[in-house]
Design a protein around this motif. Structure first.
Motif, PDB file in Angstrom:
ATOM      1  N   ALA A  70       0.834  -1.208   0.000  1.00  0.00           N
ATOM      2  CA  ALA A  70       0.000   0.000   0.000  1.00  0.00           C
ATOM      3  C   ALA A  70       0.862   1.248   0.000  1.00  0.00           C
ATOM      4  CB  ALA A  70      -0.921  -0.010   1.213  1.00  0.00           C
ATOM      5  N   THR A  91      -9.718  -4.852  -5.710  1.00  0.00           N
ATOM      6  CA  THR A  91      -9.347  -3.680  -4.920  1.00  0.00           C
ATOM      7  C   THR A  91      -7.985  -3.143  -5.344  1.00  0.00           C
ATOM      8  OG1 THR A  91      -8.655  -5.207  -3.176  1.00  0.00           O
ATOM      9  CG2 THR A  91     -10.744  -4.081  -2.863  1.00  0.00           C
ATOM     10  N   TRP A  92      -7.068  -4.028  -5.663  1.00  0.00           N
ATOM     11  CA  TRP A  92      -5.737  -3.587  -6.121  1.00  0.00           C
ATOM     12  C   TRP A  92      -5.837  -2.894  -7.475  1.00  0.00           C
ATOM     13  CZ3 TRP A  92      -0.630  -6.322  -4.795  1.00  0.00           C
ATOM     14  CH2 TRP A  92      -0.639  -6.730  -3.441  1.00  0.00           C
ATOM     15  N   ARG A  94      -8.511  -1.405  -8.790  1.00  0.00           N
ATOM     16  CA  ARG A  94      -9.203  -0.126  -8.686  1.00  0.00           C
ATOM     17  C   ARG A  94      -8.269   0.975  -8.176  1.00  0.00           C
ATOM     18  NH1 ARG A  94     -14.119   0.614  -4.617  1.00  0.00           N
ATOM     19  NH2 ARG A  94     -12.404   0.011  -3.272  1.00  0.00           N
ATOM     20  N   ALA A  95      -7.385   0.595  -7.246  1.00  0.00           N
ATOM     21  CA  ALA A  95      -6.474   1.589  -6.681  1.00  0.00           C
ATOM     22  C   ALA A  95      -5.195   1.735  -7.510  1.00  0.00           C
ATOM     23  CB  ALA A  95      -6.135   1.221  -5.241  1.00  0.00           C
ATOM     24  N   GLY A  96      -5.121   1.040  -8.633  1.00  0.00           N
ATOM     25  CA  GLY A  96      -3.994   1.222  -9.536  1.00  0.00           C
ATOM     26  C   GLY A  96      -2.698   0.569  -9.090  1.00  0.00           C
ATOM     27  N   TYR A  97      -2.789  -0.502  -8.297  1.00  0.00           N
ATOM     28  CA  TYR A  97      -1.573  -1.164  -7.820  1.00  0.00           C
ATOM     29  C   TYR A  97      -1.078  -2.233  -8.783  1.00  0.00           C
ATOM     30  CZ  TYR A  97      -1.789   1.234  -3.364  1.00  0.00           C
ATOM     31  OH  TYR A  97      -1.783   2.201  -2.402  1.00  0.00           O
TER      32      TYR A  97
END
Lengths: 412, 305
Positions: A70, A91-92, A94-97
């Motif tokens: 994170a 989730t990863w 969507r957050a661009g990870y």
């Protein structure tokens, strides 16, 4: 003097050129000894074949893993290639990870369940290994109680469980079954029992909750009855069902293939493995499968050389060769069909039950894994701890979970 | 070398600033600056790439007040505080009074015993109690059953889990408050008691009219620390809960969930940093508000006429 500086110049330029031509990529996974060893071996082989690429492995404790990711990626640090639980992908993403793979993998070569790694028509990662569930039992305890074989139906399962359970007053001394919603049992209810009882947990695209049904209620009732009615275990009996099983305080557990190594290493008794029981002979079979997948972070896209190296490495660790090594070193099931269909492996007394379950396994498409896991745990807890009717409890869970699915399915 | 045209006191001040610069810089860049960044992040939809962060105004805050799980966490946190702070402070005061009246040698021994949990890492404390409190195999229930009492569910029942966590936290931090009160008690001049005793006061009246008023600054410190103290305040409860309920953090049924634990779940479990930041900013204001109220109420000076 002049000659000296010429030599220095040549040396410096040589080192610089050599350094330039060599690409270094970093790989992250959480620390699990055998997996770290396997990747170390794979890196060694990979570097031998690709002398212009250096791969550095870095690991973190499981509890700190997501936390490190994170913070690192937004700071422009962290790895090019990373291994994540498939359920974390939305989730990863969507957050661009993570970024999509720049190539299309040969879908037909992998077990079908890898399709949950596909979003918006693109693959976002690939696994080396997959895992499924099986019944794991203490053979010595079975012998002692005069039980000849592993149960094939849930009725037999309950019967055996009752034979193995020892109670003193209200307190359990030895449990027939290690009830563990927080372990693998929330998957057991969701993907195995609900289907076996004739229901469906979600619509096929996992956008609609469907376990809020009579079949779902029957499945949850059966599961919670293991404690409430048949009394073959208790969620609060031991801190960890697997440790309790290894310590010989529990007769049977349902666990994933990733636990094989830990259990065989720790158990001081003969351990048996069997496919999950079914409702009645010939009844519906179902299993839950999952995997950790290797993916590319935005860092891999920083330069063409890096991307090329990262893709090469990712393809290498998801190759058939890597999977064979992985099975040997880690003991996890390979993710390629050619290996799964190996008849020798399917008959293996340890791996067999897990491998035979793969064709009828489902990988839940999670959108917010941490929340969805908790929703199912709460559904079970409301019945076990507050005495709520299973149907009512599932209704609450369905409403809660549908909100999460709506958010993703609509925005998709 | 040319000397700076500074007087002695000015030079001393310069040195002091030089030495202060490092911790000041540390506070500014490691603590204050990131804290301010949290305000900023809370107005955005989080993305790993800063250029793709979307400004969404107060959406994260709006979501917070429509999120039943956050509201449950908030309720729980306030409940922890209302239950834990009075318990911690009263028990500590009672123990300090007892210790103050025993001989010097015993006092040192007991003080050490009460202080020991405070210097033990919270994770170790949580895990030890987790095992002791296991309903079927824990020592506590074995003792209860041996005494003919019914076994208790402790952490496993949604109705008793929160008080159980509170008890563990109180147990751990009691010694810290005992120490504060002991220091305070030893600062009360003996002559007040002697004067009052000559006037015929004793027991409860001595405590009520001399000890308690003169301990007020200590009580203020103690209450403030127990409420909002970094890593020991009930409003910032996190470590104990996540370790006592590690299999289902904040469970069963969210009954032990705290604001910080929920922030952690959203920010680091679901990568919703914007939402997590909003939660932290909100908690910051709650901390400030409650501390301010406590300070106003307890901070008044006591004067004897």
């Amino acid at each position: 003097m002049k000659r000296k500086s010429l030599i220095v110049f040549l040396l410096v330029s040589f080192v610089a050129l050599y350094g330039l031509s060599k690409v270094t990529i970093t790989y992250w996974q959480y620390f699990y000894e055998t997996r770290v060893n396997a990747i170390d071996l794979l890196i060694k082989e990979f570097e031998k074949e690709n002398p212009d690429i250096d791969v550095v492995q870095e690991t973190f404790p499981y509890e700190a893993f997501q936390q490190r990711v994170a913070a690192a990626i937004p700071a422009g640090k962290g790895p090019e290639v990373i291994t994540l639980y498939y359920g974390w992908l939305p989730t990863w993403k969507r957050a661009g990870y993570v970024k999509p793979l720049p190539f299309t993998p040969d879908e037909a070569a992998f077990v079908p369940l890898i399709q949950v790694a596909k979003m918006e028509g693109k693959y976002w990662g690939l696994p080396t290994a997959v895992r499924s569930l099986a019944l794991i039992y203490n053979k010595d305890m079975f012998d002692e109680a005069g039980v000849p074989a592993a149960p094939t139906t849930w009725e037999e399962f309950v019967e055996i469980g009752q034979k193995l359970t020892i109670k003193r007053g209200p307190m359990i001394i030895r449990a027939g079954f290690g009830i563990a919603p927080q372990g693998q049992d929330h998957h057991l209810v969701r993907e195995v029992l609900i289907r076996q009882f004739g229901g469906q947990p979600y619509s096929d695209d996992y956008c609609q909750v469907m376990y809020d049904s009579p079949e779902g209620a029957a499945a949850l009732k059966f599961y919670t009855d293991l404690q409430l009615k048949y009394e073959i275990g208790d969620v609060d009996f031991v801190a960890n069902y697997r440790d309790g099983f290894i310590a010989g305080d529990i007769g049977m557990i349902i666990d994933g293939s990733f636990a094989i190594g830990t259990i065989l290493k720790g158990a001081q008794f003969k351990v048996g493995f069997a496919e999950l029981p079914v409702l009645e002979p010939g009844g519906t079979k179902a299993n839950f499968a999952s995997f950790w997948m290797h993916a590319l972070t935005p860092r891999a896209y920083e330069s063409e050389e890096k991307l090329e190296a990262a893709v090469k490495f990712l393809k290498f660790i998801t190759s058939e060769r890597a999977m064979r090594l992985w099975l040997e070193v880690v003991g996890e099931l390979p993710a390629r069909l050619t290996l799964i269909e190996d008849p020798e492996l399917a008959q293996d007394p340890i791996y067999g039950p897990f491998i035979r379950a793969l064709p009828y396994s489902y990988a839940t498409r999670f959108y917010d894994e941490i929340a969805q896991r908790r929703i199912m745990l709460d559904a079970i807890d409301r019945v076990l701890k507050e005495g709520m009717d299973p149907a009512d409890s599932l209704k609450i869970a369905a409403a809660e979970e549908q909100k999460i699915l709506d958010e993703y399915c609509v925005s998709k | 070398m040319k000397k700076l045209p500074l007087g002695l006191s000015q030079r001393e001040a310069l040195w002091a600033y030089a030495f202060l610069a490092l911790p000041l810089a540390f506070f500014l860049f490691i603590r204050i600056w990131p804290a301010l960044q949290a305000f900023q992040i809370s107005f955005y939809q989080w993305h790993a790439d800063p250029s793709q962060r979307q400004f969404i105004g107060l959406a994260n805050y709006w979501r917070m007040f429509h999120d039943p799980r956050f509201l449950q966490a908030l309720r729980n946190t306030l409940f922890y505080t209302l239950l834990g702070v009075p318990a911690e402070v009263t028990f500590a005061l009672a123990i300090a009074l007892l210790l103050n009246s025993v001989g010097k040698r015993f006092r040192a021994l007991f003080r050490a015993i009460y202080f020991a949990p405070y210097v033990t890492p919270p994770v170790a404390v949580a895990w030890t109690w987790f095992m002791l409190l296991n309903p079927h195999r824990g020592v506590v229930n074995r003792v209860l059953v041996a005494l003919g009492l019914p076994p208790q569910p402790f952490l496993s029942d949604p109705a008793t889990a929160l008080p159980t966590v509170t008890a563990v936290v109180v147990w751990q931090f009691l010694g810290f408050h005992v120490l504060i009160f002991l220091a305070g008690l030893q600062n009360i001049p003996q002559m007040y008691y002697e004067a009052a005793q000559i006037d015929g006061a004793h027991g409860w009246r001595l405590f009520r009219y001399i000890t308690l008023p003169l301990l007020k600054p200590m009580i203020a410190v103690s209450v403030l620390m127990a409420t909002a103290g970094p890593s020991i305040g009930f409003l910032q409860l996190f470590t104990h809960v996540i370790n006592l309920t590690w299999q289902n953090p904040g469970g069963p049924l969210g009954s032990t969930l705290t604001v910080l634990l929920y922030m952690y779940e959203r920010a680091f479990g679901a990568f919703e940093m914007g939402y997590g930041a909003a939660i932290v900013v909100f908690l910051f204001f709650i901390l400030a508000l409650i501390s301010l109220i406590e300070f106003k109420v307890l901070g008044r000076k006591v004067e004897y006429r």
